[in-house]
Motif scaffolding. Structure first.
Motif, PDB file in Angstrom:
ATOM      1  N   LEU A 332       0.839  -1.196   0.000  1.00 32.48           N
ATOM      2  CA  LEU A 332       0.000   0.000   0.000  1.00 32.48           C
ATOM      3  C   LEU A 332       0.878   1.251   0.000  1.00 32.48           C
ATOM      4  O   LEU A 332       2.082   1.188   0.282  1.00 32.48           O
ATOM      5  N   ASP A 333       0.265   2.368  -0.282  1.00 27.33           N
ATOM      6  CA  ASP A 333       0.968   3.656  -0.214  1.00 27.33           C
ATOM      7  C   ASP A 333       0.818   4.211   1.200  1.00 27.33           C
ATOM      8  O   ASP A 333      -0.261   4.693   1.582  1.00 27.33           O
ATOM      9  N   ILE A 334       1.875   4.145   1.994  1.00 25.51           N
ATOM     10  CA  ILE A 334       1.829   4.630   3.373  1.00 25.51           C
ATOM     11  C   ILE A 334       2.797   5.809   3.572  1.00 25.51           C
ATOM     12  O   ILE A 334       3.066   6.206   4.717  1.00 25.51           O
ATOM     13  N   ALA A 335       3.282   6.357   2.455  1.00 27.73           N
ATOM     14  CA  ALA A 335       4.285   7.419   2.537  1.00 27.73           C
ATOM     15  C   ALA A 335       3.789   8.658   3.273  1.00 27.73           C
ATOM     16  O   ALA A 335       4.585   9.391   3.880  1.00 27.73           O
ATOM     17  N   SER A 336       2.493   8.903   3.269  1.00 34.24           N
ATOM     18  CA  SER A 336       1.968  10.132   3.872  1.00 34.24           C
ATOM     19  C   SER A 336       2.059  10.132   5.397  1.00 34.24           C
ATOM     20  O   SER A 336       1.996  11.196   6.017  1.00 34.24           O
ATOM     21  N   TRP A 337       2.227   9.001   5.991  1.00 31.27           N
ATOM     22  CA  TRP A 337       2.261   8.966   7.461  1.00 31.27           C
ATOM     23  C   TRP A 337       3.363   8.098   8.051  1.00 31.27           C
ATOM     24  O   TRP A 337       3.722   8.245   9.231  1.00 31.27           O
ATOM     25  N   ALA A 380       1.909   1.528  14.459  1.00 35.71           N
ATOM     26  CA  ALA A 380       1.436   2.026  13.164  1.00 35.71           C
ATOM     27  C   ALA A 380       0.200   2.907  13.345  1.00 35.71           C
ATOM     28  O   ALA A 380       0.091   3.973  12.713  1.00 35.71           O
ATOM     29  N   ARG A 381      -0.714   2.508  14.192  1.00 33.89           N
ATOM     30  CA  ARG A 381      -1.916   3.309  14.434  1.00 33.89           C
ATOM     31  C   ARG A 381      -1.546   4.669  15.033  1.00 33.89           C
ATOM     32  O   ARG A 381      -2.127   5.698  14.669  1.00 33.89           O
ATOM     33  N   LYS A 382      -0.604   4.682  15.966  1.00 36.74           N
ATOM     34  CA  LYS A 382      -0.197   5.946  16.592  1.00 36.74           C
ATOM     35  C   LYS A 382       0.440   6.888  15.569  1.00 36.74           C
ATOM     36  O   LYS A 382       0.165   8.092  15.556  1.00 36.74           O
ATOM     37  N   GLN A 383       1.314   6.339  14.716  1.00 36.85           N
ATOM     38  CA  GLN A 383       1.938   7.174  13.687  1.00 36.85           C
ATOM     39  C   GLN A 383       0.900   7.726  12.731  1.00 36.85           C
ATOM     40  O   GLN A 383       0.938   8.915  12.383  1.00 36.85           O
ATOM     41  N   ALA A 384      -0.013   6.882  12.318  1.00 40.02           N
ATOM     42  CA  ALA A 384      -1.051   7.323  11.384  1.00 40.02           C
ATOM     43  C   ALA A 384      -1.928   8.400  12.018  1.00 40.02           C
ATOM     44  O   ALA A 384      -2.303   9.381  11.363  1.00 40.02           O
ATOM     45  N   GLU A 385      -2.245   8.260  13.289  1.00 39.15           N
ATOM     46  CA  GLU A 385      -3.091   9.248  13.964  1.00 39.15           C
ATOM     47  C   GLU A 385      -2.384  10.595  14.052  1.00 39.15           C
ATOM     48  O   GLU A 385      -3.003  11.650  13.820  1.00 39.15           O
ATOM     49  N   GLY A 388      -2.562  12.415  10.924  1.00 37.85           N
ATOM     50  CA  GLY A 388      -3.908  12.751  10.472  1.00 37.85           C
ATOM     51  C   GLY A 388      -4.539  11.730   9.559  1.00 37.85           C
ATOM     52  O   GLY A 388      -5.593  11.992   8.965  1.00 37.85           O
ATOM     53  N   CYS A 389      -3.918  10.556   9.430  1.00 43.53           N
ATOM     54  CA  CYS A 389      -4.491   9.496   8.596  1.00 43.53           C
ATOM     55  C   CYS A 389      -5.422   8.654   9.458  1.00 43.53           C
ATOM     56  O   CYS A 389      -5.063   7.566   9.928  1.00 43.53           O
ATOM     57  N   ILE A 392      -6.405   4.755   8.888  1.00 47.30           N
ATOM     58  CA  ILE A 392      -5.588   3.691   9.464  1.00 47.30           C
ATOM     59  C   ILE A 392      -5.737   3.675  10.982  1.00 47.30           C
ATOM     60  O   ILE A 392      -5.874   2.621  11.596  1.00 47.30           O
ATOM     61  N   ALA A 393      -5.741   4.863  11.601  1.00 51.64           N
ATOM     62  CA  ALA A 393      -5.775   4.951  13.059  1.00 51.64           C
ATOM     63  C   ALA A 393      -7.044   4.364  13.641  1.00 51.64           C
ATOM     64  O   ALA A 393      -7.025   3.775  14.728  1.00 51.64           O
ATOM     65  N   THR A 394      -8.152   4.497  12.954  1.00 50.19           N
ATOM     66  CA  THR A 394      -9.441   4.029  13.483  1.00 50.19           C
ATOM     67  C   THR A 394      -9.921   2.754  12.803  1.00 50.19           C
ATOM     68  O   THR A 394     -11.089   2.384  12.947  1.00 50.19           O
ATOM     69  N   MET A 395      -9.058   2.081  12.097  1.00 50.67           N
ATOM     70  CA  MET A 395      -9.447   0.856  11.393  1.00 50.67           C
ATOM     71  C   MET A 395      -9.945  -0.188  12.373  1.00 50.67           C
ATOM     72  O   MET A 395      -9.389  -0.361  13.459  1.00 50.67           O
ATOM     73  N   ASP A 396     -11.002  -0.890  12.030  1.00 53.28           N
ATOM     74  CA  ASP A 396     -11.578  -1.915  12.884  1.00 53.28           C
ATOM     75  C   ASP A 396     -10.546  -3.001  13.185  1.00 53.28           C
ATOM     76  O   ASP A 396      -9.707  -3.339  12.349  1.00 53.28           O
TER      77      ASP A 396
END
Length: 487
Positions: A332-337, A380-385, A388-389, A392-396
């Motif tokens: 996946l493209d995860i470069a933004s976070w 990963a969730r903490k970094q994404a949060e 502002g992504c 990913i942060a709130t993914m089930d």
């Protein structure tokens, strides 16, 4: 008659009078005092053996009988018990027929009283979701499946498994005490027991309170062993009684699982199993109440839920069950976070840190560090949060997209940082099963992502700060699944 002869006769008469007077006094004393038989004296084997030797002393049977005679009266049998549930009533009838209860009336009476309690209050679900309880880490669908079995039915299922297991081992003498443990092991889940122990999530501990309130339980010779078996039935039990209880509990859950899945007209563990990486337990405790007396759960994918339920029940993938892979994980493209250096820095505090008796990452002297997948996901969730992504942060927790996220992270760390021990896991996986061998206790199987320790600093410092419980680990090797596929 001479003086001498007269004097002699007089002395004889006086002596006879004194004798008669003394006899009268002694007789009066004896009549006025109650006779008490002497307390039984212990007879040693050495003294008993003399009776078999010529010329040895004779030992009467009355001197020995108190050693085997049970002077304590048995608990009064409860002959008239009215039970509302047909299955409970049928079990009571069967229990009174079993030969191994003929000489164990105390245990049978206690079992009957537990059965009465379950008959009154056992319509509640057989699972709990209290924070901190061992079942609090189970997947949501596991609750939905097993909540369809009442506590009464589950307790009877465990009791029946106990009889089967111990009968196969010809250990009938252990059945009465183990039956008490089987019927009482989950009494802490009764709604009437919502006290302090229950609210802290320790239903095995909470079971001791209702058992203590049952007449006759405190008089059982092995009551402490029964209580210990109950306390450890979700952990590592000891002895035949404790180990049988745990195995019977797992087999009962397996039976309940299969019956529930079949009732939903789904063939269990054959199709739609989770993808190539193992499903995780939810790790977050459910706060919503379970249904009370009627169960109509909605299970989106019963076969997948059944597969996960087996993971929860046994603590690992059950033998003989293969996890079927679906599509391989995609990049996946995860470069933004995603920040690789920051990611490694946030993993470091987990190394060799104990959370009570649990650990999420540990180092080894050979220069490797093993992380549970949960750590990678949490970071990963903490970094994404922070970036502002929120997608990913709130993914089930059960969203399979997280597999792709973790695979992409491991792929980038492998390619850009060269910190993944790639020789231990395949390139299409973000982790693998490993066998963790310990000096003491049972070897463990776990799903880990292996890293080179250099990414986190000095391996010598990590090993020096290692807690004693983790020093018990002596070797970590890849675990081959069913002897066919390397994970």
């Amino acid at each position: 008659m001479g003086v001498d002869a007269w004097l002699a006769d007089w002395l004889v008469d006086v002596f006879l009078c004194l004798v008669l007077l003394l006899a009268a006094v002694v007789g009066g004393l004896l009549r006025g005092k109650r006779y008490e038989p002497p307390a039984p004296e212990a007879v040693t084997l050495q003294k008993l053996s003399w009776g078999w030797i010529r010329g040895g002393p004779t030992i009467h049977i009355s001197e020995l009988v108190h050693f085997w005679r049970n002077d304590q009266p048995h608990e009064k049998e409860v002959n008239s018990i009215a039970l509302n549930h047909p299955r409970a009533a049928a079990f009571l009838v069967q229990m009174r027929k079993w030969a191994f209860f003929k000489k164990n009336i105390q245990q049978r009476v206690v079992c009957e009283q537990i059965l009465q309690l379950l008959d009154r209050e056992g319509d509640c679900p057989s699972v709990v979701s209290v924070r901190g309880d061992v079942e609090g880490a189970w997947d949501e669908n596991t609750y939905r499946i097993l909540a369809q079995t009442t506590l009464l039915d589950h307790s009877l299922n465990v009791a029946e498994q106990v009889v089967r297991l111990l009968s196969e081992d010809q250990a009938w003498h252990v059945i009465p005490d183990t039956m008490v443990a089987a019927l009482g092991h989950d009494l802490g889940k009764l709604k009437s027991q919502t006290g302090s122990l229950y609210t802290t999530g320790e239903h095995p501990l909470a079971a001791s309170k209702p058992l203590a309130g049952i007449s006759g339980f405190k008089k059982l010779p092995r009551k402490e062993e029964i209580l210990r078996a109950i306390r450890l039935h979700h952990k590592m039990p000891e002895g035949l009684l404790g180990k049988t209880l745990k195995k019977a509990d797992q087999l009962a859950r397996q039976k309940e699982l299969e019956e529930t899945v079949q009732s939903n007209t789904v063939e269990p563990m054959q199709v739609n199993a989770p993808a190539s990486d193992p499903p995780r337990k939810t790790m977050t405790e459910s706060t919503g109440p379970l249904p009370e007396t009627s169960f109509s759960p909605v299970i989106a994918d019963p076969s997948k839920a059944a597969w996960q339920a087996q993971i929860d029940i046994y603590g690992e993938k059950p033998s003989g069950q293969k996890q079927l892979a679906t599509e391989p994980p995609q990049l996946l493209d995860i470069a933004s976070w995603f920040d690789a250096a920051g990611f490694l820095n946030e993993l470091k505090p987990y190394i060799n840190k104990m959370f009570g008796r649990l650990f999420l990452a540990f180092s080894m002297p050979d220069g490797l560090v093993y992380f549970q997948v949960k750590v990678l996901e949490d970071v990963a969730r903490k970094q994404a949060e922070r970036a502002g992504c929120m997608e990913i942060a709130t993914m089930d927790q059960k969203d399979l997209t997280m597999r792709h996220v973790l695979f992409t992270i491991v792929h980038r760390l492998r390619a850009e940082q060269d910190v993944i021990a790639g020789g231990l896991i395949k390139e299409t996986y973000f982790g693998g099963y490993f066998l963790v061998a310990r000096k003491f206790g049972k070897d463990l199987k776990g799903y880990y992502t292996p890293f080179h320790a250099e990414a986190f600093g000095s391996i010598a410092e990590m090993e020096h700060a290692k807690p004693d419980m983790l020093r018990d680990i002596v070797k970590v090797t890849p675990f081959l699944d069913s002897g066919e596929q390397e994970i």
